[in-house]
Write a protein that holds these residues in place. Structure first.
Motif, mmCIF file in Angstrom:
data_model
loop_
_atom_site.group_PDB
_atom_site.id
_atom_site.type_symbol
_atom_site.label_atom_id
_atom_site.label_comp_id
_atom_site.label_asym_id
_atom_site.label_seq_id
_atom_site.Cartn_x
_atom_site.Cartn_y
_atom_site.Cartn_z
ATOM 1 N N VAL A 19 26.482 -37.411 15.912
ATOM 2 C CA VAL A 19 25.465 -36.405 16.214
ATOM 3 C C VAL A 19 24.428 -36.367 15.095
ATOM 4 O O VAL A 19 23.217 -36.383 15.327
ATOM 5 C CB VAL A 19 26.113 -35.007 16.384
ATOM 6 C CG1 VAL A 19 25.057 -33.924 16.449
ATOM 7 C CG2 VAL A 19 26.965 -34.972 17.635
ATOM 8 N N ILE A 22 22.050 -39.396 15.032
ATOM 9 C CA ILE A 22 21.005 -39.349 16.069
ATOM 10 C C ILE A 22 19.933 -38.326 15.690
ATOM 11 O O ILE A 22 18.736 -38.590 15.793
ATOM 12 C CB ILE A 22 21.628 -39.034 17.443
ATOM 13 C CG1 ILE A 22 22.462 -40.235 17.878
ATOM 14 C CG2 ILE A 22 20.541 -38.733 18.474
ATOM 15 C CD1 ILE A 22 23.195 -40.059 19.155
ATOM 16 N N ILE A 23 20.371 -37.175 15.194
ATOM 17 C CA ILE A 23 19.391 -36.154 14.828
ATOM 18 C C ILE A 23 18.554 -36.614 13.634
ATOM 19 O O ILE A 23 17.337 -36.414 13.590
ATOM 20 C CB ILE A 23 20.094 -34.806 14.564
ATOM 21 C CG1 ILE A 23 20.649 -34.273 15.875
ATOM 22 C CG2 ILE A 23 19.134 -33.789 13.959
ATOM 23 C CD1 ILE A 23 21.426 -33.022 15.774
ATOM 24 N N LEU A 26 16.026 -38.918 14.837
ATOM 25 C CA LEU A 26 14.962 -38.171 15.510
ATOM 26 C C LEU A 26 13.934 -37.637 14.515
ATOM 27 O O LEU A 26 12.739 -37.728 14.746
ATOM 28 C CB LEU A 26 15.549 -36.994 16.295
ATOM 29 C CG LEU A 26 15.864 -37.226 17.760
ATOM 30 C CD1 LEU A 26 16.452 -35.972 18.370
ATOM 31 C CD2 LEU A 26 14.610 -37.625 18.515
ATOM 32 N N SER A 258 23.717 -22.899 24.144
ATOM 33 C CA SER A 258 22.582 -23.815 24.119
ATOM 34 C C SER A 258 21.671 -23.628 25.316
ATOM 35 O O SER A 258 20.490 -23.924 25.264
ATOM 36 C CB SER A 258 23.087 -25.247 24.087
ATOM 37 O OG SER A 258 23.605 -25.564 25.357
ATOM 38 N N LEU A 276 13.965 -21.778 18.661
ATOM 39 C CA LEU A 276 13.792 -23.227 18.672
ATOM 40 C C LEU A 276 12.597 -23.632 19.518
ATOM 41 O O LEU A 276 11.881 -24.568 19.182
ATOM 42 C CB LEU A 276 15.060 -23.902 19.184
ATOM 43 C CG LEU A 276 16.210 -23.853 18.194
ATOM 44 C CD1 LEU A 276 17.450 -24.488 18.777
ATOM 45 C CD2 LEU A 276 15.831 -24.571 16.910
ATOM 46 N N TYR A 277 12.392 -22.901 20.614
ATOM 47 C CA TYR A 277 11.221 -23.212 21.436
ATOM 48 C C TYR A 277 9.939 -22.986 20.634
ATOM 49 O O TYR A 277 9.027 -23.817 20.631
ATOM 50 C CB TYR A 277 11.229 -22.351 22.700
ATOM 51 C CG TYR A 277 9.949 -22.461 23.483
ATOM 52 C CD1 TYR A 277 9.553 -23.680 24.013
ATOM 53 C CD2 TYR A 277 9.123 -21.355 23.671
ATOM 54 C CE1 TYR A 277 8.371 -23.797 24.716
ATOM 55 C CE2 TYR A 277 7.951 -21.458 24.371
ATOM 56 C CZ TYR A 277 7.574 -22.686 24.891
ATOM 57 O OH TYR A 277 6.408 -22.798 25.574
ATOM 58 N N TYR A 285 9.635 -28.889 12.071
ATOM 59 C CA TYR A 285 10.745 -29.823 12.199
ATOM 60 C C TYR A 285 12.026 -29.417 11.481
ATOM 61 O O TYR A 285 13.105 -29.561 12.045
ATOM 62 C CB TYR A 285 10.316 -31.243 11.804
ATOM 63 C CG TYR A 285 9.289 -31.786 12.749
ATOM 64 C CD1 TYR A 285 9.629 -32.083 14.063
ATOM 65 C CD2 TYR A 285 7.982 -31.964 12.356
ATOM 66 C CE1 TYR A 285 8.682 -32.549 14.958
ATOM 67 C CE2 TYR A 285 7.028 -32.433 13.247
ATOM 68 C CZ TYR A 285 7.384 -32.724 14.541
ATOM 69 O OH TYR A 285 6.447 -33.177 15.423
ATOM 70 N N ILE A 288 13.789 -27.085 13.693
ATOM 71 C CA ILE A 288 14.282 -27.715 14.926
ATOM 72 C C ILE A 288 15.573 -28.478 14.645
ATOM 73 O O ILE A 288 16.568 -28.323 15.340
ATOM 74 C CB ILE A 288 13.250 -28.723 15.483
ATOM 75 C CG1 ILE A 288 11.925 -28.034 15.776
ATOM 76 C CG2 ILE A 288 13.780 -29.397 16.728
ATOM 77 C CD1 ILE A 288 10.821 -29.002 16.163
ATOM 78 N N THR A 292 19.211 -27.517 16.140
ATOM 79 C CA THR A 292 19.880 -28.446 17.039
ATOM 80 C C THR A 292 21.256 -28.808 16.505
ATOM 81 O O THR A 292 22.244 -28.830 17.236
ATOM 82 C CB THR A 292 19.044 -29.728 17.177
ATOM 83 O OG1 THR A 292 17.692 -29.352 17.396
ATOM 84 C CG2 THR A 292 19.523 -30.561 18.315
ATOM 85 N N LEU A 295 23.654 -25.839 16.930
ATOM 86 C CA LEU A 295 24.109 -25.647 18.311
ATOM 87 C C LEU A 295 25.069 -26.759 18.734
ATOM 88 O O LEU A 295 26.052 -26.502 19.419
ATOM 89 C CB LEU A 295 22.907 -25.578 19.260
ATOM 90 C CG LEU A 295 22.148 -24.260 19.207
ATOM 91 C CD1 LEU A 295 20.904 -24.326 20.062
ATOM 92 C CD2 LEU A 295 23.038 -23.116 19.672
ATOM 93 N N SER A 296 24.770 -28.003 18.294
ATOM 94 C CA SER A 296 25.690 -29.095 18.646
ATOM 95 C C SER A 296 27.070 -28.838 18.061
ATOM 96 O O SER A 296 28.089 -29.075 18.712
ATOM 97 C CB SER A 296 25.182 -30.430 18.118
ATOM 98 O OG SER A 296 23.858 -30.636 18.490
ATOM 99 N N ILE A 299 28.941 -26.336 20.111
ATOM 100 C CA ILE A 299 29.515 -26.901 21.333
ATOM 101 C C ILE A 299 30.751 -27.724 21.003
ATOM 102 O O ILE A 299 31.788 -27.628 21.654
ATOM 103 C CB ILE A 299 28.472 -27.762 22.069
ATOM 104 C CG1 ILE A 299 27.283 -26.891 22.445
ATOM 105 C CG2 ILE A 299 29.077 -28.401 23.294
ATOM 106 C CD1 ILE A 299 26.216 -27.628 23.201
#
Lengths: 320, 291
Positions: A19, A22-23, A26, A258, A276-277, A285, A288, A292, A295-296, A299
């Motif tokens: 995770v 990948i973030i 990004l 999420s 976050l929106y 950034y 964000i 993210t 929240l990941s 989960i």
């Protein structure tokens, strides 16, 4: 059991790393220089230089990643561009509001879906069952934000019963019960929308869980020895249905946390999703990325909790 | 006569049995009918439509529904009904293409994981776990913010984030298929792993893939609607159901001009409902495990 938990925690490590990679990737494709915002603004240039060196601005990509991960693990998530303060502080202010909304609606939808699911299963293939099935299909088909807009239109605008958005009436300084009542009035519609959506998707599982239990031999035995249908359902079947439902609830928690982006945005509810929106609109950034990530992890942990609870509740499950 | 009957009985494939079951499912047939209607409307709107979806008429803005404009006009005087049909084109194609991407990914990774097992399976399943714990809308808005919005990016985002479900289902199917004798036979005959997967495994999981892809289309359309509502999806002036709904972000539109947002939302709702009816019907008819 302990071994199993340890094993699960170990599996969590590569997933967490995946995770984060990948973030991290990004952020690096994002326009602008993410490192510019990882140090406190307003420092003299020499000090900034030292800080940049410390967080790995001049390192190669893998080293950069490792240093970044180290910072993340130490709760050092950088500075929000928009709010000009540490990301952790910004997130900390919002997470409670999201938790309030999602935990209450999860509780309500669990109760409701257990009730409706069992009702549908017990009255299988009757009118009641069909109505519940159709309602749940409608519930999972309606876009949540469209439902939200419809409810705002009816209850807040046309009937003028409830506030349109926010969490508290601005300009008032209510305390104690009056404040709670005010928050409740603001919360009602988003709570209702999330509960409806959640219930609709959970009912299908509670119904099939109950149906499966009702098909078991021990249910037939209980009925055969003369127990009333009601007693069998309340005592024997219900308790066993709780096993899959517990897993379902734990799994839903992560997704509920999420999935509130849209609902919080529609209702301008000051939670994580809305934050976050806004961060995305402001191109903030650091915020964000941290949001993210957070929240990941939520989960991930909720899924872990689901697995562990499953093992604890169901004595038939043995992990060795 | 009897002979013919018998032949028919023998010739009844699982596919035919499935179709027969599906025909009896009134909800599924209803859903299919609606979907065909919407698709036809979306395809033929350039021929049938009276109006140009982007033709502005600044003297007739915010007109309520009338015989001339069935669903009124919007803030630029454009015909809402025409835009709704053009929006359907966009929303339906986003649903289809994003599902194509996710089904392609899911089937490829799922069959490779299930077929080869062991380390390959372990790695692919961990990747699946990683993607499953991504909060969809959060990642989607982040990616949309970085890559930019637009119809193609929506398709890619939705496609890349939604393949896990199909992957896991395909993997489970392939795991059980792998044990069958005909797979062993195909290996004994000297077929390569690739040929075995393409010729003998994929045809057998096709039904499952179709069922879950159908349900996936619903997810794609919902994602488009949600992201475009947030202003991170299909960019105006191109119409989509999601960005038509975004009009309701203005309190004025929400309270005064219902025809600007309720039709688009209802269109999404009815489409998703039809897909779910059809998907459930297909699952009951074709998925052997459910029966």
């Amino acid at each position: 059991m302990r071994q199993y938990i340890i094993k699960r925690l170990l599996i969590l490590i590569p997933i967490f790393l995946g995770v984060s990679i990948i973030i991290f990737a990004l952020i690096h494709t994002a326009p602008g220089d993410p490192y510019a915002y990882m140090v406190e603004s307003g420092l003299p240039i020499e000090e900034k230089e030292i800080q940049l060196q410390k967080i790995g601005y001049y390192d190669s990509l893998p080293v950069k990643y490792i240093k970044w991960l180290g910072n993340v693990l130490h709760g050092n998530l950088g500075y929000s561009i928009r709010y000009a303060e540490p990301v952790t502080a910004v997130l900390g202010r919002r997470i409670g509001n999201t938790a309030l909304l999602s935990v209450t609606s999860l509780a309500a939808s669990t109760l409701l879906s257990v009730f409706l699911g069992i009702l549908a299963a017990v009255k299988k293939k009757t009118f009641t069952d069909h109505i519940i099935s159709v309602l749940s299909l409608i519930g999972i088909s309606v876009p949540t934000f469209f439902l939200a807009l419809g409810l705002i239109k009816i209850f807040s605008i046309d009937l003028n019963l409830l506030p349109v958005s926010g969490i508290e009436t601005t300009g008032t300084n209510y305390t104690g019960w009056r404040r709670a009542a005010d928050i409740f009035r603001h919360m009602f519609l988003p709570f209702l929308v999330l509960t409806c959506a959640q219930t609709a998707s959970m009912v299908r599982y509670t119904r099939s869980a109950m149906l499966e239990v009702l098909g078991q031999d021990y249910i037939r035995t209980a009925r055969a020895k003369g127990l009333a249908k009601r007693v069998v359902i309340h005592l024997h079947a219900f308790r066993n249905t709780l096993i899959p439902i517990t897993t379902l609830v734990a799994m839903s928690l992560g997704h509920l946390l999420s999935g509130t982006v849209l609902i919080e945005t529609v209702f301008v509810w000051p939670g994580m999703g809305n934050l976050l929106y806004q961060a995305v609109s402001n191109r903030d950034y650091p915020l964000i990325v941290s949001g993210t990530m957070l929240l990941s992890i939520c989960i991930l942990l909720a899924n872990l909790l689901a697995d562990i609870l499953y093992g604890i509740i169901d004595p038939r499950i043995r992990y060795d | 006569m009897m002979n013919q009957n018998k032949q028919e009985e023998n010739g009844t494939s699982l596919f035919k049995v499935g179709i027969k079951r599906l025909k009896k499912d009134k909800m599924a047939v209803f859903g299919l009918g609606i979907l065909i209607l919407f698709t036809l409307a979306a395809i033929f709107v350039p021929i049938l439509g009276q109006y140009d979806p982007s033709a502005q008429d600044l003297l007739n803005t915010y007109q309520p529904p009338s015989a001339k404009h069935w669903l009124g006009t919007d803030e630029l005087g454009r015909d809402v009904f025409t835009r709704l049909l053009y929006g359907g084109r966009v929303s339906l194609s986003v649903g289809l293409i994003s599902t194509g991407i996710s089904a392609g990914f899911g089937v490829f990774l799922g069959s490779v994981a299930g077929y080869f097992g062991k380390a390959v399976d372990g790695i692919i399943m961990r990747i699946t776990d990683i993607f499953m714990c991504f909060p969809f809308y959060v990642i989607a808005i982040t990616v949309a913010a970085i890559w930019g919005s637009g119809i193609w990016n929506i398709m890619l985002i939705s496609g890349f984030l939604n393949w896990t479900n199909i992957c896991r289902i395909v993997r489970a199917e392939v795991l059980s298929l792998r044990q069958r004798e005909y797979i062993e036979a195909s290996k004994a005959l000297g077929l390569s792993d690739f040929e075995t997967i393409i010729k003998h495994i994929l045809p057998n999981i096709l039904a499952v893939v179709i069922v879950y892809s159908t349900l996936g289309i619903a997810k794609g359309i919902l994602s488009e609607a949600g992201l475009s509502y947030l202003g991170l999806g299909v960019t105006p002036p191109q119409a989509s159901w999601g960005n038509m709904l975004a009009a309701a972000q203005s309190l004025r539109v929400l309270s005064l001009y219902w025809w600007l947002w309720i039709p688009a939302g209802t269109a999404v709702f009815i489409t998703i409902l039809s897909i779910n009816f059809l998907g459930d019907g297909l699952r009951d008819a074709f998925d052997a495990k459910v029966n």
